[in-house]
Design a protein around this motif. Structure first.
Motif, PDB file in Angstrom:
ATOM      1  N   LYS A  74      39.270  -7.972  65.999  1.00 41.38           N
ATOM      2  CA  LYS A  74      38.400  -7.406  64.965  1.00 41.38           C
ATOM      3  C   LYS A  74      36.932  -7.732  65.243  1.00 41.38           C
ATOM      4  O   LYS A  74      36.050  -6.877  65.094  1.00 41.38           O
ATOM      5  CB  LYS A  74      38.804  -7.931  63.594  1.00 41.38           C
ATOM      6  N   ASN A  75      36.678  -8.993  65.668  1.00 43.29           N
ATOM      7  CA  ASN A  75      35.308  -9.387  65.984  1.00 43.29           C
ATOM      8  C   ASN A  75      34.782  -8.626  67.198  1.00 43.29           C
ATOM      9  O   ASN A  75      33.615  -8.211  67.235  1.00 43.29           O
ATOM     10  CB  ASN A  75      35.241 -10.892  66.251  1.00 43.29           C
ATOM     11  N   ASP A 124      31.135  -2.167  68.703  1.00 45.39           N
ATOM     12  CA  ASP A 124      31.067  -0.933  67.918  1.00 45.39           C
ATOM     13  C   ASP A 124      32.142   0.067  68.341  1.00 45.39           C
ATOM     14  O   ASP A 124      31.884   1.250  68.593  1.00 45.39           O
ATOM     15  CB  ASP A 124      29.674  -0.296  68.048  1.00 45.39           C
ATOM     16  N   SER A 165      36.707   0.812  67.775  1.00 51.44           N
ATOM     17  CA  SER A 165      37.820   0.533  66.864  1.00 51.44           C
ATOM     18  C   SER A 165      38.684  -0.607  67.392  1.00 51.44           C
ATOM     19  O   SER A 165      38.681  -0.906  68.597  1.00 51.44           O
ATOM     20  CB  SER A 165      38.682   1.785  66.684  1.00 51.44           C
ATOM     21  N   ASP A 222      33.781  -5.164  66.235  1.00 54.67           N
ATOM     22  CA  ASP A 222      32.480  -5.155  65.551  1.00 54.67           C
ATOM     23  C   ASP A 222      31.339  -5.316  66.551  1.00 54.67           C
ATOM     24  O   ASP A 222      30.329  -4.615  66.475  1.00 54.67           O
ATOM     25  CB  ASP A 222      32.429  -6.272  64.508  1.00 54.67           C
ATOM     26  N   HIS A 223      31.509  -6.248  67.492  1.00 56.87           N
ATOM     27  CA  HIS A 223      30.449  -6.532  68.462  1.00 56.87           C
ATOM     28  C   HIS A 223      30.177  -5.334  69.379  1.00 56.87           C
ATOM     29  O   HIS A 223      29.023  -5.058  69.737  1.00 56.87           O
ATOM     30  CB  HIS A 223      30.821  -7.744  69.320  1.00 56.87           C
TER      31      HIS A 223
END
Length: 224
Positions: free
Chosen positions: A183-184, A190, A192, A187-188
């Motif tokens: 998940k991290n 950008d 899925s 996010d980092h």
């Protein structure tokens, strides 16, 4: 713990890393010792000393002939004279460096050549031996050179695996190295979480890592 013990340990580890991938770095027998000298008497004496240690040898009268007939990417050790016509020991070491060969070189030196030998150590040679060769020093140098060759071959094998990764896979690999969860990472970068999972699977496959801890160990070697 002596150099020969480290050699046996490193041989086992390298084989575990390269098994099944067709890598020329996979070796299980003692490394071949290439003896290169333009003087027949030196070749003969070196061959006798090294063979008496139970190590396989091959002799060459020149560095150029050696390079024309040997795969320099296959782990081995070179025992080479410094001063030879056509191609010197220094030029041979430079060639090995230029082509990322794992082969470790031991330089043979005569009187007045110590400075040149020390310079070769700075260029990556494993050791140097003064003529006439002391058998105990020879044995020590060969053991160290074999360990160095195996470590280089292991590193080059990992570099080859890493080169197969796409840029995004490399980014994911280094995120994993930082201990980040999917998940991290998503996010980092950008992207899925599903895309991260796909890249992660490819990273593990291409790097031949069974666990993230194994992947991290290989990436640390690349950064060292």
């Amino acid at each position: 713990m002596n150099a020969q013990h480290h050699l046996n340990k490193d041989l086992k580890y390298l084989n575990s890393q390269t098994a099944g991938n067709g890598s020329a770095a996979s070796v299980s027998e003692p490394l071949l010792i290439h003896i290169i000298d333009d003087e027949e008497s030196v070749r003969h004496s070196c061959n006798f000393l090294i063979s008496s240690l139970g190590l396989p040898t091959q002799v060459w009268s020149s560095a150029l002939t050696f390079l024309q007939q040997v795969d320099i990417y296959y782990p081995a050790v070179i025992v080479s004279d410094l001063m030879m016509p056509a191609m010197s020991g220094q030029a041979l070491q430079a060639h090995l460096n230029q082509h990322d060969s794992p082969i470790a070189l031991i330089a043979l030196t005569g009187q007045g050549e110590i400075a040149d030998a020390v310079n070769m150590l700075k260029q990556g040679a494993a050791d140097y031996l003064e003529k006439p060769i002391n058998s105990h020093r020879l044995q020590e140098a060969l053991a160290r050179a074999q360990v160095l060759t195996i470590k280089r071959a292991e590193l080059y094998s990992i570099k080859k695996l890493y080169a197969q990764l796409t840029e995004k896979e490399k980014q994911v690999a280094h995120e994993l190295m930082q201990g980040n969860l999917n998940k991290n990472i998503a996010d980092h970068l950008d992207i899925s979480v599903r895309t991260v999972e796909v890249h992660r699977s490819q990273v593990m496959k291409k790097m031949q890592a069974q666990h993230v801890s194994e992947l991290i160990q290989k990436l640390v070697m690349l950064d060292s």
